[in-house]
Design a protein around this motif. Sequence first.
Motif, PDB file in Angstrom:
ATOM      1  N   TRP A  80       0.827  -1.205   0.000  1.00 42.50           N
ATOM      2  CA  TRP A  80       0.000   0.000   0.000  1.00 42.50           C
ATOM      3  C   TRP A  80       0.866   1.262   0.000  1.00 42.50           C
ATOM      4  O   TRP A  80       0.441   2.313  -0.492  1.00 42.50           O
ATOM      5  N   ALA A  81       2.073   1.180   0.561  1.00 43.87           N
ATOM      6  CA  ALA A  81       2.942   2.362   0.562  1.00 43.87           C
ATOM      7  C   ALA A  81       3.283   2.766  -0.874  1.00 43.87           C
ATOM      8  O   ALA A  81       3.262   3.954  -1.227  1.00 43.87           O
ATOM      9  N   GLU A  82       3.600   1.764  -1.713  1.00 43.73           N
ATOM     10  CA  GLU A  82       3.891   2.057  -3.119  1.00 43.73           C
ATOM     11  C   GLU A  82       2.627   2.538  -3.833  1.00 43.73           C
ATOM     12  O   GLU A  82       2.669   3.446  -4.672  1.00 43.73           O
ATOM     13  N   TYR A  83       1.504   1.916  -3.509  1.00 45.85           N
ATOM     14  CA  TYR A  83       0.226   2.366  -4.083  1.00 45.85           C
ATOM     15  C   TYR A  83      -0.005   3.847  -3.759  1.00 45.85           C
ATOM     16  O   TYR A  83      -0.355   4.649  -4.633  1.00 45.85           O
ATOM     17  N   ASP A  84       0.201   4.201  -2.484  1.00 42.12           N
ATOM     18  CA  ASP A  84      -0.018   5.587  -2.064  1.00 42.12           C
ATOM     19  C   ASP A  84       0.941   6.544  -2.786  1.00 42.12           C
ATOM     20  O   ASP A  84       0.574   7.662  -3.129  1.00 42.12           O
ATOM     21  N   ALA A  85       2.182   6.096  -3.001  1.00 41.33           N
ATOM     22  CA  ALA A  85       3.161   6.950  -3.690  1.00 41.33           C
ATOM     23  C   ALA A  85       2.737   7.196  -5.139  1.00 41.33           C
ATOM     24  O   ALA A  85       2.894   8.305  -5.662  1.00 41.33           O
ATOM     25  N   VAL A  86       2.205   6.158  -5.778  1.00 42.96           N
ATOM     26  CA  VAL A  86       1.706   6.311  -7.148  1.00 42.96           C
ATOM     27  C   VAL A  86       0.506   7.262  -7.166  1.00 42.96           C
ATOM     28  O   VAL A  86       0.408   8.155  -8.020  1.00 42.96           O
ATOM     29  N   ALA A  87      -0.394   7.095  -6.195  1.00 42.69           N
ATOM     30  CA  ALA A  87      -1.574   7.966  -6.125  1.00 42.69           C
ATOM     31  C   ALA A  87      -1.158   9.420  -5.923  1.00 42.69           C
ATOM     32  O   ALA A  87      -1.723  10.339  -6.533  1.00 42.69           O
ATOM     33  N   ALA A  88      -0.153   9.626  -5.078  1.00 44.52           N
ATOM     34  CA  ALA A  88       0.320  10.988  -4.820  1.00 44.52           C
ATOM     35  C   ALA A  88       0.942  11.592  -6.073  1.00 44.52           C
ATOM     36  O   ALA A  88       0.757  12.780  -6.371  1.00 44.52           O
ATOM     37  N   ARG A  89       1.681  10.775  -6.807  1.00 47.02           N
ATOM     38  CA  ARG A  89       2.281  11.255  -8.054  1.00 47.02           C
ATOM     39  C   ARG A  89       1.199  11.630  -9.066  1.00 47.02           C
ATOM     40  O   ARG A  89       1.297  12.655  -9.758  1.00 47.02           O
ATOM     41  N   LEU A  90       0.169  10.792  -9.158  1.00 51.82           N
ATOM     42  CA  LEU A  90      -0.939  11.085 -10.067  1.00 51.82           C
ATOM     43  C   LEU A  90      -1.617  12.402  -9.671  1.00 51.82           C
ATOM     44  O   LEU A  90      -1.873  13.263 -10.526  1.00 51.82           O
ATOM     45  N   ASP A  91      -1.889  12.560  -8.389  1.00 49.61           N
ATOM     46  CA  ASP A  91      -2.520  13.805  -7.932  1.00 49.61           C
ATOM     47  C   ASP A  91      -1.627  15.017  -8.233  1.00 49.61           C
ATOM     48  O   ASP A  91      -2.118  16.089  -8.596  1.00 49.61           O
ATOM     49  N   ALA A  92      -0.310  14.832  -8.077  1.00 46.85           N
ATOM     50  CA  ALA A  92       0.616  15.942  -8.341  1.00 46.85           C
ATOM     51  C   ALA A  92       0.622  16.303  -9.827  1.00 46.85           C
ATOM     52  O   ALA A  92       0.636  17.487 -10.188  1.00 46.85           O
ATOM     53  N   LEU A  93       0.599  15.287 -10.697  1.00 46.48           N
ATOM     54  CA  LEU A  93       0.547  15.557 -12.137  1.00 46.48           C
ATOM     55  C   LEU A  93      -0.726  16.303 -12.499  1.00 46.48           C
ATOM     56  O   LEU A  93      -0.717  17.243 -13.298  1.00 46.48           O
ATOM     57  N   LEU A  94      -1.843  15.877 -11.899  1.00 50.60           N
ATOM     58  CA  LEU A  94      -3.116  16.546 -12.182  1.00 50.60           C
ATOM     59  C   LEU A  94      -3.087  17.984 -11.671  1.00 50.60           C
ATOM     60  O   LEU A  94      -3.588  18.896 -12.335  1.00 50.60           O
ATOM     61  N   ALA A  95      -2.491  18.162 -10.483  1.00 47.82           N
ATOM     62  CA  ALA A  95      -2.433  19.509  -9.903  1.00 47.82           C
ATOM     63  C   ALA A  95      -1.661  20.467 -10.814  1.00 47.82           C
ATOM     64  O   ALA A  95      -1.996  21.653 -10.904  1.00 47.82           O
ATOM     65  N   GLU A  96      -0.644  19.937 -11.513  1.00 44.31           N
ATOM     66  CA  GLU A  96       0.113  20.789 -12.444  1.00 44.31           C
ATOM     67  C   GLU A  96      -0.789  21.349 -13.541  1.00 44.31           C
ATOM     68  O   GLU A  96      -0.479  22.372 -14.157  1.00 44.31           O
ATOM     69  N   HIS A  97      -1.897  20.643 -13.786  1.00 41.06           N
ATOM     70  CA  HIS A  97      -2.851  21.089 -14.808  1.00 41.06           C
ATOM     71  C   HIS A  97      -4.079  21.739 -14.178  1.00 41.06           C
ATOM     72  O   HIS A  97      -5.095  21.935 -14.866  1.00 41.06           O
ATOM     73  N   GLY A  98      -4.021  21.991 -12.883  1.00 43.16           N
ATOM     74  CA  GLY A  98      -5.149  22.631 -12.220  1.00 43.16           C
ATOM     75  C   GLY A  98      -6.325  21.717 -11.955  1.00 43.16           C
ATOM     76  O   GLY A  98      -7.462  22.174 -11.813  1.00 43.16           O
ATOM     77  N   VAL A  99      -6.062  20.409 -11.897  1.00 38.08           N
ATOM     78  CA  VAL A  99      -7.126  19.427 -11.654  1.00 38.08           C
ATOM     79  C   VAL A  99      -7.029  18.915 -10.219  1.00 38.08           C
ATOM     80  O   VAL A  99      -5.929  18.614  -9.733  1.00 38.08           O
ATOM     81  N   ALA A 100      -8.172  18.809  -9.552  1.00 41.95           N
ATOM     82  CA  ALA A 100      -8.222  18.392  -8.150  1.00 41.95           C
ATOM     83  C   ALA A 100      -7.859  16.916  -8.003  1.00 41.95           C
ATOM     84  O   ALA A 100      -7.977  16.137  -8.949  1.00 41.95           O
ATOM     85  N   PRO A 101      -7.428  16.496  -6.806  1.00 41.76           N
ATOM     86  CA  PRO A 101      -7.119  15.075  -6.566  1.00 41.76           C
ATOM     87  C   PRO A 101      -8.341  14.192  -6.832  1.00 41.76           C
ATOM     88  O   PRO A 101      -9.477  14.644  -6.676  1.00 41.76           O
ATOM     89  N   LEU A 102      -8.082  12.966  -7.217  1.00 46.17           N
ATOM     90  CA  LEU A 102      -9.159  12.049  -7.587  1.00 46.17           C
ATOM     91  C   LEU A 102      -9.594  11.192  -6.402  1.00 46.17           C
ATOM     92  O   LEU A 102      -8.763  10.542  -5.762  1.00 46.17           O
TER      93      LEU A 102
END
Length: 211
Positions: A80-102
């Motif tokens: 789950w730690a790796e899962y969470d890291a991937v989720a955080a990276r996805l949220d960060a990529l979206l944030a770069e485009h002004g999109v809220a976390p999923l």
Amino acid sequence: MIVLPEGVRGVCHGEAAPPRPGLILDRDGVVVVEVNYLSRPDDVALERGAVDLLKACAARGVPVGVATNQSGIDRGYFGWAEYDAVAARLDALLAEHGVAPLTTAACAYHPKHTPDWSPQHDHWRKPGPGLCLWLAEVLGLDLARSWLVGDKASDLKAARAAGMAGALHVLTGHGIEERTKALDVATDTFPVLTADNLADVVGMMDRLFPA
Ligand SMILES: [Mg+2]
């Protein structure tokens, strides 16, 4: 209230509201490029059209949730730690485009790798409806007017089992080899629409969510 069992993770970034039509997306091969058992943040890449679709949903007030099978966890490939890291990276990529976390629901189970397999495990792992039902509760979705986008037939079956309006099948991820099976998920009351990728889905918003 739906209680998440051990092995199922849900993180909600939305807030309760009167039930309304929404969109549920598969993650791997739909929102992010498929890399089979994605576990490294550096491997996260947004699929074509993901940002545009999420922005279109936000502009229309259509809530979005993500339902993802993550059997790599119970297979022992990652935790789950790796899962969470991937989720955080996805949220960060979206944030770069002004999109809220999923808001995302993930299921670690696999019939061959999760001990003491039971109907509860079937409920949560797609094609079971559990992840979609949980997303509906936390996001306030009217499932009968909500749609799912997936690259595998099992995604679409989960939507059907959850009582959703219908599903869209895309050709990204495993979509090409799954197209025939995906079309077979359609019934008289559960339409399966087709698109090449999420960029195409942007152009179908009026049809999915009539005013
Ligand atoms: Mg997928």
